[in-house]
Each structure stands twice: as C-alpha cells, then as structure tokens.
Design a protein around this motif. Structure first.
Motif, PDB file in Angstrom:
ATOM      1  N   TYR A 476      71.942 -51.054  55.192  1.00 27.20           N
ATOM      2  CA  TYR A 476      71.186 -51.930  55.954  1.00 27.20           C
ATOM      3  C   TYR A 476      71.858 -52.572  57.036  1.00 27.20           C
ATOM      4  CZ  TYR A 476      72.860 -55.434  52.491  1.00 27.20           C
ATOM      5  OH  TYR A 476      73.692 -56.136  51.857  1.00 27.20           O
ATOM      6  N   PRO A 488      67.401 -58.298  56.043  1.00 27.05           N
ATOM      7  CA  PRO A 488      67.902 -56.901  56.141  1.00 27.05           C
ATOM      8  C   PRO A 488      67.048 -56.023  56.967  1.00 27.05           C
ATOM      9  CG  PRO A 488      68.464 -57.672  54.122  1.00 27.05           C
ATOM     10  CD  PRO A 488      67.522 -58.502  54.666  1.00 27.05           C
ATOM     11  N   ARG A 489      67.289 -55.083  58.058  1.00 17.89           N
ATOM     12  CA  ARG A 489      66.676 -54.067  58.538  1.00 17.89           C
ATOM     13  C   ARG A 489      67.108 -52.926  58.425  1.00 17.89           C
ATOM     14  NH1 ARG A 489      61.935 -56.559  60.342  1.00 17.89           N
ATOM     15  NH2 ARG A 489      62.059 -58.620  61.323  1.00 17.89           N
ATOM     16  N   VAL A 491      66.718 -50.406  56.050  1.00 17.56           N
ATOM     17  CA  VAL A 491      67.136 -50.445  54.944  1.00 17.56           C
ATOM     18  C   VAL A 491      66.976 -48.647  54.444  1.00 17.56           C
ATOM     19  CG1 VAL A 491      66.925 -51.089  52.541  1.00 17.56           C
ATOM     20  CG2 VAL A 491      66.378 -52.777  54.343  1.00 17.56           C
ATOM     21  N   HIS A 492      68.059 -48.232  53.695  1.00 14.63           N
ATOM     22  CA  HIS A 492      68.063 -47.031  53.477  1.00 14.63           C
ATOM     23  C   HIS A 492      69.059 -46.631  52.125  1.00 14.63           C
ATOM     24  CE1 HIS A 492      71.065 -47.324  56.837  1.00 14.63           C
ATOM     25  NE2 HIS A 492      71.612 -46.020  55.887  1.00 14.63           N
ATOM     26  N   THR A 570      66.619 -56.328  49.320  1.00 14.77           N
ATOM     27  CA  THR A 570      66.277 -54.665  49.602  1.00 14.77           C
ATOM     28  C   THR A 570      65.938 -53.949  48.405  1.00 14.77           C
ATOM     29  OG1 THR A 570      68.679 -53.912  49.023  1.00 14.77           O
ATOM     30  CG2 THR A 570      68.201 -54.827  51.386  1.00 14.77           C
TER      31      THR A 570
END
Length: 821
Positions: A476, A488-489, A491-492, A570
């Motif tokens: 993230y 958090p941006r 997110v994977h 997350t």
C-alpha cells in the motif's frame, strides 16, 4: 580409528559431573586444551554434611565477579569499579549519528571510534594459603558442584576437549565456557561442574529421558547456576559494566537522569502562540548502548532450556561473558529500568545498533523482530518475575501462563523440549507430572502435556489457542513523513499471513510447532477472576478429558458479540467494520465516561502506566505521532480512519466519539479568549499511551456485545461469537457457536469491566455453577455444552436493560425540568 568416550551406566540415583583440571592441578592447564574427568556422584540426602554444626565451603553463596570486585593485574589488589568508561566519549563519537551495523560497527571501524584501552581486570585467582574456607568441609561427602547454563551454539563449529583422556568434539560455545571456568576461583577451589552435553549420554534415549526429568533437581540442588553468555565480543565488557551501573544507581534513585537529560526550550513564545521544543540528550556513550544491544541479542536469551535453569537458580547466580562477570540480579534490575522507559532508553539501545529506520519494522510478522523490539528486555524480565514468584496457589496460574509464553517464544533444537524444558519450573511441577520420553512424537508430547495441565484445573493453556488471521493487503501507499495520505492507499497484494494451527490437533492442545498468533499477549494478563474461584462458591468438579478428544469444564457464558471493527487497516474483507442493526445504549454512561472506558481498554488500564486519558487527544487519532505510528498501520490513527463509521452504541460512532462535537471548539476558544491560548503539545506520556494502544490493537478487533460492553478480541472473531469465562482460566475467552449447544474456542479476550459484571451477578453465579458446562473437542472442532445458562443470563440482561432505559428516562425528565426552571 579415533577412540570414542565410553559412558559407564548410572546406578541408583547417581548423576555425572565433571572435574575441570586447572592450573592448580598442573600449570599446563592454564592455557592448553581443556581437560576434565567424569565423576559419578549421588544427590541423596544421606551424603549431605550437617551444616548446623559447622560452616561449609561456599556457605556464603559468593561467586567472586569482576565488575563488583575488580582485581588489578599488576598490583593484585582490589580496586573500586570505575564507571568513567561509560561516559567519556570522544568528539567523533558524540557527533556521529546512530550507526547501523554491520556498516559502521562501533569500536571496529572506523579506527577513530575504537576504544583507547580495554579493561584489564580478571577474575580473582585462588590462593590456597589465603582461602578462609580451606579447612571447611564440603556440602556433600564427595564435594559440591555448580550447574552450567549455556547455549549449545552452531553445531557445525566444533572444538576438541579431553574427557578422561579421550578427545571429544564439543561445540565451540561449550569449549569456550569450560576454558573460562577453569580460571575462576571456585572451580580451582574444587567445585565440580554439571554440563548436559557431557554428563548425559546423548546417544542413549532412555538415559536422556531420565536425566532430563531430573534437571529440576540438579539445577535446584547445585550450589550455583553459572550462566555463560559466550566469549567477549562487541565490547561486552562495557555492556556488563553498564548493566552493573544501572543496577546500582536504580537502588539510589533516578538512574535515567544519569543516562540522558531532557532539553526543553521555546521556539516561539508570543502572547497568542507558544511553540515549545523538547528532546533528549544522551549522557551515556552511544557505543555503550550499542554494546548493551549486542549483549541482549545473544542467542542465550532465546534458548529454551535457560528458562528452567535461570528460574531454578538464585538471584546471586554469576553471569560470565568473556572475562567479565556480574550477578544475574544486576542484569534483571537494569532491564527493569529499560522496561519502564522503553519508549526512550529502549529505543536508543535499538537505534544504536540497528539505526532509526528499523523501529517501524518490529510490527512485521514476516521476519524475526526480536532484536528490534521490546522483547530484548521483556523476555529476561519475565524470567526474573517467574524466579521471584512464590509457589503458593495464589501465584500458580500466573507462573504457569508466563512459563507457557516463554516456552512458545523460545528456540529449541527438538520441539519436544518445549514441554520437557519447562517441566522443572516450580509452578508447573506441582500440576503436571510427566516423565520425558523421547520415543514419543512432538504431537503426542504436546497432547499429553496439555491434557495433564487442563486436567489439573488450570485452563490458561486455552488462552494460547492459535487462531488464524484474515487476509490483509500487504502492499500500500502510506507516507512516513507527512500527514497525507492519512490512511493506506492503493492497497493490493492481498494474502493470508497466518493460518493458525494446521497440524490437526484438538484446539485445546497447545501446539508449539506452529508459528504463534501475531497478536502480543495482553499486559497485566494474570489478573484473577475472583468470583469464579472464590471459596464462597460451591466447589466445582475438576476438568476431565475423555476419549483423548473431549475436555469437560465449567464456566459462564455472558453474551453475544454484535459489532466488530476491522482487525487491520488493510483488511481485505469489506465486511468490516460491522455495526449492529440495533446498537444498544452505552452501559458506561455519558459520552465522557464512554471515552474514558475506551481509553482504559486501549491502554490496558495499567496502574503504573501513563494517564489513559492522554490517548483521547484528537490529534493522536487524526495525524498520529511522527516516528511512532507513521511507519506502520497499527496506530490509533489507522484504526480511526478504517473504523470511523463503526457504530458501537446508539448515540455515537467511533468518529463522533473521538472528534470534538460540532461547536465545542468555538465555545472553548471563546471561553479562553481572555487568556493566552496554548498549543496542546505531545509529552512522553502521549508516546507511552500510543505505544500501549498499538500493542493492544495490533491484530485484534474492537467489539461490543449485545448489551453494549466493549472488548478486544482475536482477529478471527465474527459476529455471533460469545464472551465466556471458564473456571480455572484467568481471562475471558471468545467462543463460537458450531451447532446446537456446542461452541469452539477462538481465543483470549479483554473485556472492559468484566470483573465488575461478574461481581454484579455474583448472586446468580452460585446457581449457574451448579450446572455443568462441558467443553468438548470432537475430531474437527471444540465445543461447549451447557444447560439453560443462557436463559438465566437473558433474564439478567433484560433486567439490566430495563434499568438503563429507566435511568435514561429520568435523565431526560430532569433535563426538561431544569430547562423549564
């Protein structure tokens, strides 16, 4: 063909000890290869000498150590210990920032950081003509012995010693320990040494099992347990000196003021604005902190067997590291200082060896974080607490649970030793009677131990249930230097990082083979739930196990969990946060009272800790603290932005509970317009409560029950699970309904005011405990059978709900009367 050492069988209750040959026996043994002899002795009382009639060798319990009583090489006279080396730093060392090993190791490279001269103190040598104990008898008719506690070390690095004249390959760690021991006065005086690698025939499994079972007796009977940390390295002599200094100064007063000082000054001080700066300035050398870190990072502290060896020893046990030695009590006292100031002194110690950037990685469960976390000092402190505990019934539960935790986090070559290595601890020895059998598999050993422990009435092993953690996003975008983005941006990388126990064992079995759940144990974790163990209640039937799968116990089920937060910022599932369809009113009272209850829950309600109300500063929840929660996603800021919409009670969400009510800020500004406004600044107390909250929240969910009581529960908890308390378990547990009247154990919980709720229903507990609650485990899950306990509790909840509604109505009526008046 090389000659092999032949062990003679042990007869009756004999044990083997070794006689180290020293320079007293032959000057060649002062520096040459290690030579020793195996001797068979008996610990039977019939061989003891009556100490009431005469003093004995070693009756004063003193093992001379170098730091407490140094002897100068040249003069041979006793010299007071000089602590100046801890503070006399050169200009280069004061100016260089915290280093990160191995790039810039202190005292190795660069050359200008090397110490000018190392200490030349040595252990006092034995002089028979000056020994006041020379004519005293030994404790046994055959003499006396000490037991060596050490770490085996790398099995591939071997050295030869001579046993009974036969060369024998041992680990380099053991060889260096024996080489150092032969220089110490007590060994030269004639004390034998017990060493597991030499005194037990490791190839004879039957003998090994019998002797391992006697290790409690051996270490408890030994005149002293001698601890060997390893050869001198990374200026361990400085570390030993510093630990002794902190121990001495902690008895005199505030030792922290001698290690660093707080510097405060105003950057801006105007009538309408004040900006105050605060930082800490080190007085002790950075290189000393670096040496302490390396000493605490040694493999010895993580070895499984030392738990039993240290606890069974005395507080006067000598600790040897190279040519330096101090007492174990000095180490424990100094580490207590670190534990009490982990946010400052502890972080400096970590940064001195690993750099600033590693502090945030202690939350990473995919790597070993022992050397960059509080475990460096918390683990030895836990052993010190266990050593100091009495063996009475009041402390048995705490001792058992602490021993289980220490064993789970230790390192062992053989998984079965995680059980056998703690059987000698006094608190476990009174509950569990097992003869070590290395012919059993690890799974069989774990099952047998858990069954014996639970059958004794101690159910604290259920607190160690290894429940899984739901999938999270592992990659993230999050800034570590600015407040944006605040969550958090992008997110994977979603995956499951902890699957729980996968060995197919019953869930009431403590499985040491699986990685433990990443959630840290609760602080103040051994508080007793007195209403369930009070002598005033009817005696409960002890737990029992049938068919090797079913556990029967007694307890009380409270109520169902209805609202849950996300367990991670997350977390992959969008189900969380999950709010109840009909949230209850807050049982804690007003908004202020509910906020205070939330702060106490998040900080562990530690009486010795900082004021929990410091956690309620809105700034902590909106921007966090730079350097504390900016490099991870476990701060209250990350919790807030993921769960701000969670409605735990009918009146407030997390957002409205934490943030200032609309218009409250304007009123506060107007009220204080006549005085100079002050900026709310962060203090060390804010750092302390933030660190406590992060530890409590990490990998857990905040939940509320149907009546509105909140708690912290394992990440595997789901809506519909229930909170329960079992007789013999010191903490509430989360249970999951599996089928009609059957429950599975999810894990340990921390519920606010659970003790108060037990007390408020104490009149009903007596009737409830008369009914049997059965905790069972069929092949695939654990279950709890009960009679009509829930019906009883439902009626109690209804009465409580009526009282709460009546109280709210009276408050509304009173407000109307005041308004009309």
């Amino acid at each position: 063909m090389a000659q092999k050492l032949q062990y003679s069988p042990l007869l009756n209750d004999d044990i083997r000890v070794i006689q180290l040959l020293t320079q007293v026996d032959d000057p060649v043994h002062a520096t040459g290869p290690v030579h020793c002899k195996l001797v068979h002795v008996s610990l039977d009382d019939s061989h003891r000498v009556d100490s009431s009639k005469t003093a004995l060798k070693g009756s004063d319990g003193v093992w001379p150590v170098t730091v407490a009583n140094a002897v100068d090489n040249e003069s041979g006279t006793s010299q007071p210990v000089n602590y100046g080396a801890l503070f006399e730093a050169g200009l280069a060392e004061r100016m260089i920032p915290f280093a990160r090993l191995p790039e810039t190791p202190y005292f190795e490279r660069p050359n200008f950081l090397k110490a000018k001269a190392k200490s030349q103190h040595r252990a006092p040598a034995w002089d028979p003509s000056k020994d006041p104990e020379a004519d005293l008898p030994w404790r046994y008719t055959w003499g006396d012995f000490v037991a060596l506690s050490y770490v085996w070390g790398d099995q591939s690095i071997r050295k030869d010693i001579y046993v009974n004249g036969v060369p024998m390959s041992v680990t380099a760690s053991l060889e260096s320990a024996l080489r150092e021991l032969r220089n110490h006065m007590r060994i030269q005086q004639g004390f034998y040494v017990w060493v597991d690698a030499l005194c037990i025939n490791q190839e004879d499994m039957d003998e090994r099992g019998v002797q391992v079972g006697r290790m409690k007796e051996i270490y408890h009977t030994a005149w002293h347990v001698v601890i060997w940390l390893g050869p001198e390295a990374h200026r361990s002599d400085l570390a030993m000196l510093a630990l002794r200094y902190m121990s001495v100064e902690s008895e005199r007063g505030d030792v922290l003021s001698k290690l660093y000082k707080r510097v405060e000054f105003y950057i801006v001080r105007l009538p309408y604005m004040q900006w105050k700066h605060e930082h800490r300035s080190l007085l002790i050398r950075k290189g000393v902190l670096n040496a302490i870190h390396h000493l605490l990072s040694r493999p010895y502290w993580r070895r499984l067997w030392i738990i039993q060896e240290v606890v069974l020893g005395s507080t006067n046990s000598p600790v040897l590291c190279g040519g330096s030695s101090i007492l174990i009590r000095d180490i424990f006292k100094s580490l207590q200082v670190m534990k009490g100031d982990g946010d400052a002194l502890g972080q400096y110690i970590i940064m001195s060896a690993r750099g600033n950037s590693t502090l945030g990685r202690k939350w990473n469960i995919t790597e070993d974080t022992y050397e960059i976390s509080e475990k460096l000092w918390e683990r030895p402190v836990a052993m010190a607490i266990l050593q100091a505990l009495d063996t009475n019934l009041a402390t048995t539960n705490r001792g058992v649970y602490d021993a289980l935790l220490l064993s789970r986090e230790a390192k062992a070559t053989d998984e079965r030793d995680r059980v056998y290595g703690i059987l000698g601890l006094p608190h476990l020895a009174r509950l569990v009677k097992i003869n070590p059998d290395y012919n059993l598999t690890a799974a069989q050993t774990f099952t047998m131990f858990s069954a014996r422990l639970l059958s004794s009435g101690n159910l604290n092993g259920l607190r160690l249930v290894n429940s899984p953690v739901p999938p999270i996003g592992t990659q993230y975008l999050k800034s570590t230097h600015f407040s944006r983005p605040r969550k958090p941006r992008l997110v994977h990388g979603h995956r499951t990082i902890h699957r729980g126990c996968e060995h197919g064992l019953p869930s009431w079995v403590i499985c040491w083979s699986c990685p433990r759940n990443p959630a840290q144990p609760f602080d103040n974790r051994s508080s007793a739930l007195s209403p369930l163990t009070s002598p005033s209640l009817p005696s409960s039937a002890p737990p029992r196990i049938t068919d090797d799968r079913l556990l029967t116990a007694q307890g009380v089920i409270f109520e169902e969990i209805t609202s849950l937060s996300a367990c991670h910022a997350t977390e992959s599932s969008k189900t969380y946060p999950l709010s109840s369809s009909s949230p209850p009113p807050s049982p804690y009272g007003t908004r202020t009272q509910t906020r205070e209850a939330l702060a106490r829950l998040f900080t562990g309600n530690d009486p010795a800790g900082s004021d929990p109300s410091l956690l309620l500063l809105p700034r902590l929840w909106q921007t966090g603290i730079m350097g504390v929660d900016t490099t991870n996603v476990f701060g209250v800021k990350d919790f807030y932005y993921r769960n701000r919409s969670l409605r735990l009670w009918d009146a407030w969400t997390i957002d409205t509970l934490i943030r200032e009510p609309k218009g409250a800020l304007d009123k506060r500004v107007r009220a204080g317009a006549s005085t100079a406004p002050k900026l709310a600044r962060l203090t060390p107390g804010h750092h302390d409560v933030m660190a406590a909250a992060m530890r409590m929240l990490a990998w857990r969910r905040l939940v509320t029950t149907r009546s509105g009581y909140m708690g912290l529960v394992p990440a595997a908890t789901r809506a519909g699970d229930v909170i329960a308390v079992l007789v013999g378990c010191d903490a509430p547990l989360v249970l999951r309904p599996e089928s009609e009247g059957r429950y599975s154990v999810v894990g340990e919980a921390r519920e606010a005011q659970v003790n108060a709720r037990l007390e408020s229903t104490s009149k009903n507990l007596e009737a409830l405990l008369e009914r049997k609650n059965i905790l069972e485990h069929p092949p695939n899950y654990e279950e709890l059978r009960y009679t009509d306990v829930e019906e009883q509790l439902r009626k109690i909840r209804e009465e409580i709900s009526k009282l709460v509604k009546k109280k709210r109505a009276l408050r509304t009526e009173l407000a109307e009367l005041r308004k009309n008046k």
